[in-house]
Design an enzyme around this catalytic site. Structure first.
Site, short mmCIF file in Angstrom:
data_model
loop_
_atom_site.label_atom_id
_atom_site.label_comp_id
_atom_site.label_asym_id
_atom_site.label_seq_id
_atom_site.Cartn_x
_atom_site.Cartn_y
_atom_site.Cartn_z
CD GLU A 156 -2.77 1.18 2.35
OE1 GLU A 156 -2.86 0.32 3.14
OE2 GLU A 156 -3.57 2.30 2.75
NE ARG A 162 3.72 -7.73 10.44
CZ ARG A 162 3.03 -7.04 9.43
NH1 ARG A 162 2.01 -7.45 8.65
NH2 ARG A 162 3.37 -5.84 9.21
CE LYS A 193 3.26 0.09 4.69
NZ LYS A 193 2.24 0.13 3.83
P1 ATP Z 1 -0.43 -1.69 6.52
O1 ATP Z 1 -0.82 -1.69 8.10
O2 ATP Z 1 -0.43 -0.20 6.03
O3 ATP Z 1 -1.18 -2.75 5.84
P2 ATP Z 1 1.79 -3.33 5.90
O4 ATP Z 1 3.08 -3.45 6.63
O5 ATP Z 1 0.86 -4.49 5.96
O6 ATP Z 1 1.09 -2.17 6.43
P3 ATP Z 1 1.74 -3.30 3.13
O7 ATP Z 1 2.13 -2.27 2.44
O8 ATP Z 1 0.20 -3.65 3.04
O9 ATP Z 1 2.14 -3.04 4.52
O10 ATP Z 1 2.66 -4.43 2.88
C1 ATP Z 1 2.79 -4.92 1.62
C2 ATP Z 1 3.05 -6.51 1.94
O11 ATP Z 1 4.34 -6.93 2.69
C3 ATP Z 1 1.96 -7.17 2.06
O12 ATP Z 1 1.75 -8.44 1.58
C4 ATP Z 1 2.33 -7.45 3.62
O13 ATP Z 1 1.80 -8.64 4.24
C5 ATP Z 1 4.02 -7.58 3.62
N1 ATP Z 1 4.69 -7.13 5.01
C6 ATP Z 1 4.53 -6.32 5.51
N2 ATP Z 1 5.10 -6.46 6.54
C7 ATP Z 1 5.72 -7.39 6.67
C8 ATP Z 1 6.78 -8.22 7.73
N3 ATP Z 1 6.98 -7.39 8.85
N4 ATP Z 1 6.93 -9.40 7.39
C9 ATP Z 1 6.53 -9.85 6.30
N5 ATP Z 1 6.08 -9.39 5.49
C10 ATP Z 1 5.50 -8.09 5.61
MG MG Z 2 -1.28 -4.38 4.66
#
Ligand code: ATP
Ligand code: MG
Length: 579
Positions: A46, A273, A283
């Site tokens: 996002e 994660r 974030k």
């Molecule tokens: P938000 O809370 O804004 O959704 P987010 O960290 O999930 O935050 P995204 O931009 O939606 O951010 O993440 C993009 C991709 O990265 C998603 O598929 C998410 O699952 C993955 N991702 C985010 N944080 C992690 C993490 N700590 N470990 C592994 N994958 C992650």
């Molecule tokens: Mg997300």
């Protein structure tokens, strides 16, 4: 000097070792012919912040499996929330993914490109009797959701006719209603044990400007609706996401079936994660650190963002290596030690960094028996033998000239007036080697009125030129040094962790901000050998005995600024043993 490495697009770096459960599943699907051996993944950020090391895990996984199985990985911006998203984030994300070493060959996609199709899917749901326009307020909807142990209540608007639903939904789109007046909900089961399945909201009214679609839309799809259908539109086979979406999987599958997507449909698989000690990866919290000025920006070298780690000097190969070592697990994992990341960084940098000399905390030594006006230039290798020698394919000079004179700087901590027995550095009466130059023996010190040492007096042995004694006399210590007459003052930024190891380190009753380490950045003026003047932003060096450093973007011609990437672990222990 070593220049920033260019991404290496070739490697399948995770080939070795047992296969993780995702690769096992892909191989099963390939064996059964489910998708005709097609492997199509996506990385769906996002654009509401910069990518961090957690995202790197997802990038390495999604792009990695696509590469390994001859498939494709889309970069898809999940830009369905107009309020939080921005083009600045889109650009930074593309830049970071490229830097990590992955390419998306024209498959740069946006969920917002599907707004038209998604709207049609929503109409299909209404026609199939599987969605309705609810006119309850957000509070009412929330209050009637039920709990984990009790079912929710049906909305009084649940049985609206198809015609009325289509009409209202169309007028929502046309902008006839204010935010919150209506929502579109799936009609599933308010008694489902999975709360996600209790008539989830699919669309809401948001009179907001979108960074790509402008003011075309005033209704925006919710994540769950947009995500599975975007996957389907793009022909994704394996939709890999993190564990917090486990409960969303049932809805993912329900929606694809309800709009009539033919099989085989994309399938969601969740993995754990990444969490790392000393790192905050939320974030929301990272945005707060930037907005409130607790750090200098998204690319502050103390940030866990890819841009921050890059600026600190972490090479992309090291981050990929780290992600591969951490691996992919199905169950929520433990927190990974930051030291594993540093290990990967050191291992990579040790192989590629040239070595030069600088002194971080200078104290002057004066060699009493060395002629005042004399300057000798020693030829010193950038890649000494004990470090493995010059790496294969290294372009540029293999050595440089380093001046030596009567007055030099050494590291203040390399001298002790009352040295314990095991102190192998300089002390009154003791002899040490100045790296590649001479043996010197300390004859005394000069102090100021406050009792601080301002000068260390020494004599040198001209017979030890080059740093070796012809009579086989051994010294235990080898010190780095810089000639005072030619020393280049360089701004050097030394980092420590921004946070303690875990939330447990936050003082009672505080927020995560109270966990910030006030000493996370220390700026010193180091004295460096003159060869360092020529570095450009992105160049890396090892300052002997002090660590790996990267020339920062704040560098100007002749005026480098260095960020310490990592210290050299145990360099002392090793040197003492060698002698
Ligand atoms: P938000 O809370 O804004 O959704 P987010 O960290 O999930 O935050 P995204 O931009 O939606 O951010 O993440 C993009 C991709 O990265 C998603 O598929 C998410 O699952 C993955 N991702 C985010 N944080 C992690 C993490 N700590 N470990 C592994 N994958 C992650
Ligand atoms: Mg997300």
């Amino acid at each position: 000097m070593t220049t920033e490495t260019t991404p290496d697009m070739t490697g399948n770096e995770s080939g070795a070792g047992p296969k993780d459960f995702i690769r096992v599943k892909i191989e099963e699907d390939n064996a059964s012919g489910k998708y005709g051996k097609r492997v199509h993944t996506r990385f769906p950020p996002e654009p509401n912040g910069y990518l961090h090391i957690g995202h790197a895990k997802s990038i390495c996984l999604n792009f990695g499996v696509a590469r390994e199985y001859g498939g494709t990985c889309n970069l898809r911006f999940d830009d369905t929330n107009p309020v939080k998203e921005d083009v600045e984030y889109v650009e930074s994300i593309k830049n970071d993914v490229r830097w990590l070493g992955f390419s998306w060959e024209g498959h740069e996609l946006y969920a917002s490109d599907y707004f038209g199709k998604l709207y049609e899917f929503a109409e299909t749901l209404i026609r199939n009797g599987k969605a309705f326009v609810d006119s309850q307020s957000a509070e009412e909807i929330h209050a009637t959701r039920g709990t984990l142990t009790e079912p929710g209540k049906n909305s009084p608007y649940r049985d609206r006719s198809e015609a009325e639903n289509l009409d209202l939904f169309n007028r929502m789109k046309a902008g006839e209603f204010p935010d919150g007046a209506h929502v579109l909900r799936a009609k599933i089961d308010m008694a489902s044990p999975n709360v996600m399945m209790r008539d989830p909201v699919l669309y809401r009214i948001r009179h907001a400007h979108h960074h790509r679609t402008g003011d075309t839309w005033c209704i925006y799809p919710m994540y769950d609706f947009a995500h599975c259908l975007s996957d389907s539109i793009e022909g994704i086979t394996h939709s890999l996401c993190t564990l917090e979406f486990e409960n969303n999987r049932e809805l993912y599958n329900w929606l694809l079936a309800a709009v009539g997507v033919p099989t085989p449909r994309p399938e969601q698989t969740e993995f754990a994660r990444l969490n790392v000690t000393h790192m905050v990866l939320s974030k929301r919290k990272l945005i707060q650190l930037v907005r409130e000025g607790h750090v200098a920006g998204w690319d502050d070298p103390r940030m866990p963002t890819l841009s921050g780690l890059r600026r600190k000097g972490y090479p992309p190969e090291a981050i990929r290596d780290f992600c591969n070592r951490v691996g992919v697990a199905r169950a929520a994992g433990t927190v990974v030690e930051y030291s594993l990341l540093e290990f990967c960084v050191r291992e990579r940098l040790n192989a590629i960094c040239s070595r030069v000399m600088a002194v971080l905390d200078p104290v002057k030594i004066v060699i009493e028996n060395y002629p005042e006006d004399r300057v000798e230039w020693f030829d010193m290798p950038y890649f000494p033998k004990e470090g493995g020698g010059t790496p294969e394919g290294h372009a540029g000079p293999e050595s440089r000239k380093v001046p030596f004179g009567r007055e030099l700087y050494i590291e203040r901590e390399d001298f002790l007036e009352d040295a314990p027995k095991k102190f192998f550095r300089l002390a009154p009466g003791k002899e040490v080697r100045l790296r590649y130059a001479y043996y010197v023996t300390c004859t005394g010190v000069v102090k100021n009125a406050a009792g601080e040492i301002t000068e260390i007096r020494c004599t040198y042995d001209p017979a030890t030129k080059g740093g070796d004694s012809p009579d086989g006399r051994k010294v235990k210590g080898t010190l780095h040094w810089v000639a005072a007459s030619h020393a280049l003052p360089v701004e050097t930024r030394l980092y420590e962790h921004l946070f303690g190891a875990s939330e447990a380190d936050i003082p009672e009753g505080g927020t995560f901000l109270d966990g910030i380490n006030p000493d996370s950045l220390r700026v010193v003026t180091a004295m460096a050998e003159p060869a360092v003047a020529d570095v450009k932003a992105g160049d890396r060096v090892q300052f002997e005995r002090l660590g790996y450093f990267r020339a920062d973007e704040d560098s100007a011609p002749g005026k480098p600024v260095f960020n310490r990437t990592a210290t050299l672990k145990d360099s002392w222990a090793k040197e003492a043993k060698k002698e």
